[in-house]
Design a protein around this motif. Structure first.
Motif, PDB file in Angstrom:
ATOM      1  N   CYS A  21     -11.086  18.259   3.053  1.00  7.58           N
ATOM      2  CA  CYS A  21     -11.116  19.560   2.382  1.00  7.58           C
ATOM      3  C   CYS A  21     -10.694  19.473   0.910  1.00  7.58           C
ATOM      4  CB  CYS A  21     -10.207  20.525   3.130  1.00  7.58           C
ATOM      5  SG  CYS A  21     -10.676  20.732   4.870  1.00  7.58           S
ATOM      6  N   GLN A  43       0.839  -1.203   0.000  1.00  7.88           N
ATOM      7  CA  GLN A  43       0.000   0.000   0.000  1.00  7.88           C
ATOM      8  C   GLN A  43       0.869   1.245   0.000  1.00  7.88           C
ATOM      9  OE1 GLN A  43      -2.986  -0.009   3.074  1.00  7.88           O
ATOM     10  NE2 GLN A  43      -4.033   1.781   2.232  1.00  7.88           N
ATOM     11  N   ALA A  44       0.391   2.260  -0.727  1.00  4.94           N
ATOM     12  CA  ALA A  44       1.132   3.517  -0.773  1.00  4.94           C
ATOM     13  C   ALA A  44       1.011   4.232   0.564  1.00  4.94           C
ATOM     14  CB  ALA A  44       0.587   4.397  -1.892  1.00  4.94           C
ATOM     15  N   LYS A  82     -15.199  26.798   5.384  1.00  8.04           N
ATOM     16  CA  LYS A  82     -15.222  25.540   6.138  1.00  8.04           C
ATOM     17  C   LYS A  82     -15.898  25.779   7.478  1.00  8.04           C
ATOM     18  CE  LYS A  82     -11.878  22.185   8.058  1.00  8.04           C
ATOM     19  NZ  LYS A  82     -10.446  21.922   8.265  1.00  8.04           N
ATOM     20  N   HIS A  86       0.511  19.534   2.964  1.00  7.86           N
ATOM     21  CA  HIS A  86      -0.447  20.638   3.073  1.00  7.86           C
ATOM     22  C   HIS A  86       0.299  21.935   3.424  1.00  7.86           C
ATOM     23  CE1 HIS A  86      -2.960  17.216   3.049  1.00  7.86           C
ATOM     24  NE2 HIS A  86      -3.152  17.059   4.343  1.00  7.86           N
ATOM     25  N   THR A 116      -0.433  14.743   2.878  1.00  3.63           N
ATOM     26  CA  THR A 116      -0.170  15.132   1.490  1.00  3.63           C
ATOM     27  C   THR A 116      -1.461  15.256   0.696  1.00  3.63           C
ATOM     28  OG1 THR A 116      -0.013  12.850   0.680  1.00  3.63           O
ATOM     29  CG2 THR A 116       2.009  13.844   1.565  1.00  3.63           C
ATOM     30  N   ILE A 170      -1.434   8.715  -7.316  1.00  5.82           N
ATOM     31  CA  ILE A 170      -1.617  10.105  -7.753  1.00  5.82           C
ATOM     32  C   ILE A 170      -0.236  10.747  -7.749  1.00  5.82           C
ATOM     33  CG2 ILE A 170      -2.648  12.331  -7.175  1.00  5.82           C
ATOM     34  CD1 ILE A 170      -4.898  10.747  -5.740  1.00  5.82           C
ATOM     35  N   GLY A 194       1.470   8.014   2.069  1.00  2.49           N
ATOM     36  CA  GLY A 194       1.760   9.434   1.875  1.00  2.49           C
ATOM     37  C   GLY A 194       2.275   9.985   3.183  1.00  2.49           C
ATOM     38  N   GLY A 195       1.519  10.895   3.766  1.00  2.95           N
ATOM     39  CA  GLY A 195       1.933  11.456   5.054  1.00  2.95           C
ATOM     40  C   GLY A 195       1.567  10.586   6.234  1.00  2.95           C
ATOM     41  N   GLY A 196       0.782   9.558   5.972  1.00  4.20           N
ATOM     42  CA  GLY A 196       0.438   8.628   7.046  1.00  4.20           C
ATOM     43  C   GLY A 196      -0.568   9.165   8.044  1.00  4.20           C
ATOM     44  N   GLN A 197      -1.155  10.311   7.774  1.00  5.79           N
ATOM     45  CA  GLN A 197      -2.037  10.919   8.777  1.00  5.79           C
ATOM     46  C   GLN A 197      -3.391  10.216   8.876  1.00  5.79           C
ATOM     47  OE1 GLN A 197      -0.831  13.508  10.947  1.00  5.79           O
ATOM     48  NE2 GLN A 197       0.816  12.354  10.006  1.00  5.79           N
ATOM     49  N   THR A 198      -3.723   9.486   7.853  1.00  2.00           N
ATOM     50  CA  THR A 198      -4.916   8.648   7.909  1.00  2.00           C
ATOM     51  C   THR A 198      -4.513   7.188   8.058  1.00  2.00           C
ATOM     52  OG1 THR A 198      -6.165  10.193   6.563  1.00  2.00           O
ATOM     53  CG2 THR A 198      -6.953   7.921   6.607  1.00  2.00           C
ATOM     54  N   LEU A 199      -3.517   6.811   7.284  1.00  2.00           N
ATOM     55  CA  LEU A 199      -3.150   5.393   7.227  1.00  2.00           C
ATOM     56  C   LEU A 199      -2.515   4.904   8.534  1.00  2.00           C
ATOM     57  CD1 LEU A 199      -3.035   2.830   5.633  1.00  2.00           C
ATOM     58  CD2 LEU A 199      -1.040   3.692   4.394  1.00  2.00           C
TER      59      LEU A 199
HETATM   60  C1  LIG Z   1      -5.671  15.358  13.626  1.00  8.13           C
HETATM   61  C2  LIG Z   1      -5.997  15.335  12.158  1.00  8.13           C
HETATM   62  C3  LIG Z   1      -6.758  16.362  11.637  1.00  8.13           C
HETATM   63  C4  LIG Z   1      -7.057  16.385  10.289  1.00  8.13           C
HETATM   64  N1  LIG Z   1      -7.819  17.399   9.825  1.00  8.13           N
HETATM   65  C5  LIG Z   1      -8.143  17.429   8.509  1.00  8.13           C
HETATM   66  C6  LIG Z   1      -8.923  18.466   7.956  1.00  8.13           C
HETATM   67  O1  LIG Z   1      -9.308  19.406   8.653  1.00  8.13           O
HETATM   68  N2  LIG Z   1      -9.232  18.415   6.644  1.00  8.13           N
HETATM   69  C7  LIG Z   1      -8.791  17.410   5.844  1.00  8.13           C
HETATM   70  O2  LIG Z   1      -9.078  17.425   4.676  1.00  8.13           O
HETATM   71  N3  LIG Z   1      -8.044  16.419   6.333  1.00  8.13           N
HETATM   72  C8  LIG Z   1      -7.701  16.400   7.633  1.00  8.13           C
HETATM   73  N4  LIG Z   1      -6.928  15.381   8.117  1.00  8.13           N
HETATM   74  C9  LIG Z   1      -6.487  14.331   7.181  1.00  8.13           C
HETATM   75  C10 LIG Z   1      -5.171  14.734   6.573  1.00  8.13           C
HETATM   76  O3  LIG Z   1      -5.351  15.762   5.652  1.00  8.13           O
HETATM   77  C11 LIG Z   1      -4.480  13.554   5.905  1.00  8.13           C
HETATM   78  O4  LIG Z   1      -3.217  13.989   5.639  1.00  8.13           O
HETATM   79  C12 LIG Z   1      -5.074  13.049   4.623  1.00  8.13           C
HETATM   80  O5  LIG Z   1      -6.405  12.695   4.733  1.00  8.13           O
HETATM   81  C13 LIG Z   1      -4.315  11.808   4.143  1.00  8.13           C
HETATM   82  O6  LIG Z   1      -3.127  12.205   3.577  1.00  8.13           O
HETATM   83  P1  LIG Z   1      -1.782  11.435   3.907  1.00  8.13           P
HETATM   84  O7  LIG Z   1      -0.770  11.993   3.008  1.00  8.13           O
HETATM   85  O8  LIG Z   1      -1.510  11.550   5.343  1.00  8.13           O
HETATM   86  O9  LIG Z   1      -2.140   9.965   3.447  1.00  8.13           O
HETATM   87  P2  LIG Z   1      -1.889   8.570   4.124  1.00  8.13           P
HETATM   88  O10 LIG Z   1      -2.513   8.519   5.455  1.00  8.13           O
HETATM   89  O11 LIG Z   1      -0.473   8.194   4.022  1.00  8.13           O
HETATM   90  O12 LIG Z   1      -2.708   7.680   3.138  1.00  8.13           O
HETATM   91  C14 LIG Z   1      -4.115   7.724   3.021  1.00  8.13           C
HETATM   92  C15 LIG Z   1      -4.586   6.789   1.923  1.00  8.13           C
HETATM   93  O13 LIG Z   1      -4.200   7.303   0.663  1.00  8.13           O
HETATM   94  C16 LIG Z   1      -3.323   6.405  -0.011  1.00  8.13           C
HETATM   95  N5  LIG Z   1      -2.332   7.248  -0.667  1.00  8.13           N
HETATM   96  C17 LIG Z   1      -1.455   8.100  -0.083  1.00  8.13           C
HETATM   97  N6  LIG Z   1      -0.807   8.818  -0.984  1.00  8.13           N
HETATM   98  C18 LIG Z   1      -1.266   8.395  -2.197  1.00  8.13           C
HETATM   99  C19 LIG Z   1      -0.993   8.778  -3.534  1.00  8.13           C
HETATM  100  N7  LIG Z   1      -0.113   9.739  -3.838  1.00  8.13           N
HETATM  101  N8  LIG Z   1      -1.637   8.137  -4.522  1.00  8.13           N
HETATM  102  C20 LIG Z   1      -2.548   7.184  -4.243  1.00  8.13           C
HETATM  103  N9  LIG Z   1      -2.862   6.787  -3.016  1.00  8.13           N
HETATM  104  C21 LIG Z   1      -2.228   7.405  -1.986  1.00  8.13           C
HETATM  105  C22 LIG Z   1      -2.803   5.491   1.040  1.00  8.13           C
HETATM  106  O14 LIG Z   1      -2.470   4.224   0.523  1.00  8.13           O
HETATM  107  C23 LIG Z   1      -3.970   5.410   1.984  1.00  8.13           C
HETATM  108  O15 LIG Z   1      -4.917   4.507   1.526  1.00  8.13           O
HETATM  109  C24 LIG Z   1      -6.597  15.346   9.447  1.00  8.13           C
HETATM  110  C25 LIG Z   1      -5.837  14.306   9.972  1.00  8.13           C
HETATM  111  C26 LIG Z   1      -5.522  14.299  11.321  1.00  8.13           C
HETATM  112  C27 LIG Z   1      -4.688  13.191  11.853  1.00  8.13           C
END
Ligand SMILES: Cc1cc2nc3c(=O)[nH]c(=O)nc-3n(C[C@H](O)[C@H](O)[C@H](O)COP(=O)(O)OP(=O)(O)OC[C@H]3O[C@@H](n4cnc5c(N)ncnc54)[C@H](O)[C@@H]3O)c2cc1C
Lengths: 786, 263
Positions: free
Chosen positions: B119, B25-26, B173, B75, B106, B158, B28-33
């Protein structure tokens, strides 16, 4: 001139240096050589009968040391309840067992079913997934009123119903109460909910236990507000261990707010398992676990009625409350809706007839116990809300209505069992009116309206009972513990002092404030004094910190012990100065002979105590004294608060624009720390009023199980506060004249916020007289468009 | 967390190859994963970090004036670097989460995840952005397929998101009080050839375009163009923080505020 040291000085909090630079030593920082980790398999079903727990597949998984289930604890005691409440018919409360691991049934989401001890936490979690649990799902008992009906599903099969007790305080003669209401010129009635909260201290709970096979000693490190209480409960009621073989240490603790008072199953488990596994065992709660295993707070559903005569004097008050206790009785849960709540229903007012009725209910939810204020916020909220509603209904000024009914003569015996020793409610209200610039409100409202916002002003008063309390009285009321405290003042040869105190500091600033008192009494530098707390092997005894009691109770013990030290030191000084003991005076760290220039310094006297060459033969060497202090009464802090909010009428968003607190805490040792305590309390009170809501669905699933759905107040949700504690009526019965300030903010602020919201909505032309907390944007919008 | 392998390739090609292995699995920033993994709700065999790929980083303005953002751009970087080229989008990025989240999370991760309260999906749909992957280019209108669901294939990543820059745009928002994701968020973009209004946080179907409002605003770009328009609450989300009716109402309020901000 503000003082720069001693009593009354805003000495900087010395403990903050280590807290803020990452040098604290929290329980999770403690790792014992060879420790194993426990993971609790917790129920995801709110209510069900356990048909089987099959651990066979899990036993052989990598790293597994031992797996425990309810069966392993059949011969072991359960978690005890520390307060036996007697119901209104004289019967003791129903007290179901609270096993360490679930036996027979699971009773809330989070109830531990099994515990896996393994070399690593991940291995323990892996093995827990391999445990096969078969549970027959039963209907969840969630609604308190429904749970009180005959024939309701029982949370505990062996009890006659779900009502722990049906309790009453105040006027027992229903006919008399009915008559007061029948003859009243006006009756105001209000139904309201005091929302369930999760304390969420920054540091989740942790327990680390070790057992020495050689000495048969146990040590438990735990996140506790009262290590001696934990030792007593765990040794005497749960595990049957000799107290002298058990040391309980609560090192730096990252916030408690009540939720770390209680003895929890996980602590007893780790202690038990350390011996059973012959290995230290550590448990660190995750935040998700905390939501479903830390005792929750509040959760009352009430009807309150206030009767007034034709002159708007309060003539009667009646409350009917359902109080949620959750699935089991937590340590002090039974006392919260009763003796910490019903007794406060007089508030600041001379209402002659009061009747308080409380049904405490078992439900399939996490146990509910004390949370900052514990019972007193629930009392204040009901009372102040109904008073405000009465003012609105009668079209009178809410401050004037309160002033008219204030208690002004002290001591005052309330109809609900307390004697207020002192207070000045009008004086405190005067302070509030000035500090909050109430005269300028109309102009501020006009400014808000020009921006399209609605502005409201909310006022309320509070009284609380702190420093619990005389042991003989609480004993009569059902407490199974004494509520005194203890301190040892150990003077070292070179004059520095260690004070071993039974109070536990978990953020309150004891390490700074307590030395200020001793420094002031002796006249030496604060830096020469250090507070030792949180370790049963170091301190004489301690009932711990809660109920804003530390300074009023433990501080008094410390004063008494210091007095004994000074008395003995004077004997030594008299010998050195070849004078009579009666002529020795202690000032600024110098013992002198009255009317002469002969003196000897504190350090010379303390050195002599330990190097007693030139020494009075009848005096023992050394300089160390212990005192226990049992208070004569509760202390009664009081205050008046004002809140101003703005509402965005399009979205229902509420913002707190201005918050002013005028408190009477009696004498004050450290004004800055008191400000901080009030700030923190108001933050939590605004959190309850606007944001926090621990919600379950009808199946007992926790909806607000993480910070994604449980809204904690953040800095930008809160305004800058104006805090005034210059109204001071010193407590009449403790040596420092102090009352306690830890809970006031959380008690006094929620009604002020809700009153302000109602005032704002009404100013927008919408007649709304009730809205429940948290006053979220969606609720405000619904109320305004309903 | 379950065990997994970790790889940090430095080219898109290597990342795509690594993602070819089963259950990779990809990251990104790991904030969801990462929170998902911590709760043991997913068990990938390998995490392929996209953070070491230079060609997926940064913000640039293309020849046609559109703004291209690398799929692994945080972001915080967007908030800073798109501030002059596409201020409304930069402002959106600056309102996501807290500084820690913005410095890890990301754009690719957010858009791939398509959280119904996120967002960026509103920003991408409202702008009519193009999602660029390792194999193709997908218009935002075809990309977001519903709550947590997108047009991405297994293993597709992406690599960039390309935003045409409108004459004026605004993201409004309304915060969910606990998570501070969008309880309702409206991204409105006004292009020479028309207005786009994208709504997040509100619908059971994830981000969507409010076409009635777009049509009305194409007629007259004024707040009173919305008069008489309303969102049907039926498909709105209802939870602890707001009913369907409340969310439907907020869509109107946030849209009005976005119009005002674009005037
Ligand atoms: C405390 C907190 C508050 C937040 N508040 C907000 C908010 O106000 N608004 C908002 O929009 N979000 C918010 N988020 C979510 C945040 O923006 C995450 O960064 C985002 O949802 C996921 O991005 P990531 O890079 O961390 O992805 P990851 O967590 O690394 O990955 C998420 C998913 O996307 C996949 N993925 C990652 N990168 C790619 C890529 N380039 N191509 C294809 N698939 C990919 C992964 O495999 C996984 O399935 C918040 C998160 C936290 C922890």
């Amino acid at each position: 001139m503000p003082k720069d040291s001693g009593i009354g000085a805003s000495s900087k909090r010395r403990e903050d240096v280590r807290f803020l630079t990452g040098a604290g030593n929290y329980t999770d920082d403690i790792n014992v050589r060879g420790q194993a980790y426990v993971h609790f398999l917790r129920s995801d079903i709110a209510h069900g009968r356990i048909k089987s727990v099959d651990t066979s597949a899990a036993e052989g998984m990598p790293g597994v040391v031992k797996i425990f289930t309810g069966k392993d604890f059949e011969g072991v005691g359960g978690i005890p309840c520390g307060w036996e409440v007697t119901d209104k018919h004289g019967a003791p409360m129903q007290e179901p067992p609270h096993p360490i691991l679930a036996q027979g049934k699971v009773r809330h989401v989070g109830d531990p079913i099994a515990a896996v001890v393994a070399d690593s936490l991940e291995q323990a979690r892996d093995a827990a997934e391999a445990i096969d649990v078969d549970i027959e799902v039963l209907p969840a008992v969630m609604n308190m009123k429904a749970a009180a009906q005959d024939g309701a599903t029982l949370v505990h099969d062996d009890l006659k119903n779900n009502i722990c007790y049906d309790w009453q305080l105040g006027e027992a003669d229903d006919a008399k109460v009915n008559e007061v209401f029948a003859n009243a010129a006006h009756v105001t009635t209000l139904d309201l909910v005091n929302n369930r909260l999760v304390a969420n201290p920054m540091e989740p709970r942790v327990a680390v236990a070790e057992y020495s096979r050689g000495t048969e000693d146990y040590t438990l490190y735990t996140t506790s507000q009262n290590p001696h209480v934990i030792r007593l409960l765990m040794c005497a009621f749960v595990l049957g261990l000799p107290e002298h073989k058990v040391r309980v240490v609560a090192p730096d603790v990252g916030g408690g707010f009540g939720t770390k008072i209680f003895h929890y199953a996980e602590e007893a488990f780790c202690t038990f398992a350390a011996k059973a596994c012959n290995r230290p065992v550590k448990w660190s709660s995750s935040r998700s676990e905390a939501f479903m295993s830390d005792a929750h707070g509040r959760d009352h559903v009430s009807t309150i009625e206030l009767a007034l005569d034709a002159d708007n004097n309060f003539v009667g008050l009646r409350t009917n409350t359902y109080a949620n206790l959750g699935a089991y009785l937590s340590t002090f849960s039974s006392s919260v809706p009763t003796w910490l709540h019903g007794t406060l229903m007089a508030g600041n007012y001379k209402t002659p007839v009061i009747q308080v009725n409380v049904k405490a209910m078992f439900t399939n939810t996490v146990p509910v116990d004390a949370y900052r204020g514990a019972g007193r916020p629930e009392a204040t909220y009901q009372l102040e809300r109904v008073v405000d509603k009465a003012a609105r209904e009668l079209g009178v000024d809410p401050i004037a209505l309160r002033r008219q009914n204030f208690i002004t003569q002290f001591p005052y015996d309330t109809p609900v069992a307390l004697t207020y020793d002192t207070g000045d409610y009008n004086g405190t209200m005067d302070k509030l009116e000035a500090a909050a610039d109430l005269a300028g409100f109309a102009a501020r409202r006009a400014e808000s309206e020009a921006k399209g916002k609605l502005r409201g002003l909310g006022i309320n008063c509070y009284i609380e009972a702190c420093g619990i309390a005389p042991s003989n009285i609480v004993g009569m009321l059902g407490a199974r513990a004494g509520l005194y405290d203890a301190a040892t003042v150990r003077v070292n040869a070179t004059g520095s002092i260690s004070v071993m105190v039974g109070a536990h500091s978990h953020g309150q600033g004891h390490e700074t404030a307590f030395p200020q008192v001793v420094a002031d009494m002796i006249g030496i530098d604060e830096s020469m004094i250090e507070i030792v707390h949180g370790d049963t092997s170091k301190i004489p005894f301690g009932m711990g910190t809660y109920g804003s009691r530390s300074l009023a109770v433990c501080g008094s013990a410390m004063v008494k012990a210091t007095e004994k030290v000074i008395e003995k030191a004077k004997k030594i000084a008299a010998h050195l100065l070849e004078a009579s003991e009666a002529d020795i005076e202690l000032k600024d760290g110098q013992f002198s002979v009255a009317g002469t220039d002969k003196s000897v310094a504190w350090g010379d006297v303390t050195l002599t105590a330990y190097v007693p060459h030139n020494y009075p033969l009848e005096v023992e060497p050394g300089l160390e004294e212990t005192a226990f202090y049992d208070p004569a009464n509760f202390t009664f802090p009081s205050g008046a608060y004002a809140c101003e909010v703005e509402i965005d009428p399009e979205t229902g968003q509420v913002s707190v624009e201005k918050f002013t607190a005028a408190d009477d805490f009696g004498n004050i040792i450290n004004p800055m720390i008191v400000d901080g305590q009030v700030h923190g309390g108001i933050g939590q009170g605004i959190g309850q009023a606007l944001l926090e809501n621990c919600a379950y669905d009808e199946n007992g699933q926790l909806l607000s199980a993480s910070f994604m759905d449980y809204a904690m107040p953040r800095a930008d949700d809160l305004p800058f506060y104006a805090v005034d504690h210059s109204s001071q009526t010193p407590c009449t019965h403790n040596p420092l004249g102090v009352k306690g300030c830890g809970e006031a903010g959380a008690i006094g602020s929620p009604p002020a916020v809700v009153h302000a919201v109602l005032d704002a909505m009404n100013s927008g032309g919408k007649a709304v007289d009730q809205i429940d907390m948290p006053v979220s944007p969606s609720r405000v919008w619904a109320a305004m468009n309903g | 967390m379950y065990n997994f392998e970790f790889e940090k390739p430095s080219t898109i090609a290597d990342a795509v190859a690594a993602l070819g292995s089963e259950d990779a699995q990809a990251l990104g920033g790991g904030q969801t994963l990462i929170p998902t993994l911590k709760q043991r709700l997913a068990s990938p065999s390998a995490l392929i970090s996209l953070n070491g790929i230079a060609e997926m980083q940064g913000v640039c303005v293309d020849d046609d004036g559109s703004v291209s953002i690398g799929g692994a751009t945080t972001h915080a970087t967007v908030a800073a670097e798109a501030a002059s080229s596409y201020p409304a989008l930069a402002a959106l990025a600056g309102q996501i989460g807290d500084p820690a989240v913005r410095n890890r999370g990301t754009i690719g991760g957010s858009i791939a995840n398509n959280d119904p309260a996120a967002c960026y999906p509103a920003g991408a749909l409202g702008s009519g952005a193009t999602i660029v992957t390792n194999t193709r280019q997908i218009g935002a209108d075809d990309f977001f397929e519903g709550m947590f669901s997108t047009a991405l294939d297994e293993g597709e990543i992406i690599t960039a998101v390309r935003f045409p820059v409108p004459q004026a745009a605004s993201y409004q928002k309304f915060l969910q009080p606990a998570s501070r994701f969008a309880l309702v968020g409206v991204y409105l973009a006004r292009f020479a050839d028309g207005v786009r209004v994208a709504v997040t946080g509100a619908s059971e179907d994830g981000v969507f375009r409010w076409s009635e409002a777009e049509q009305a605003l194409n007629g007259a770009f004024r707040t009173d163009a919305l008069m008489g328009l309303s969102i049907n609450p039926m498909n709105m989300i209802s939870d602890l923080h707001g009913s369907k009716e409340y969310r439907a109402h907020l869509v109107g309020v946030m849209t009005k505020r976005a119009i005002e901000a674009c005037m």
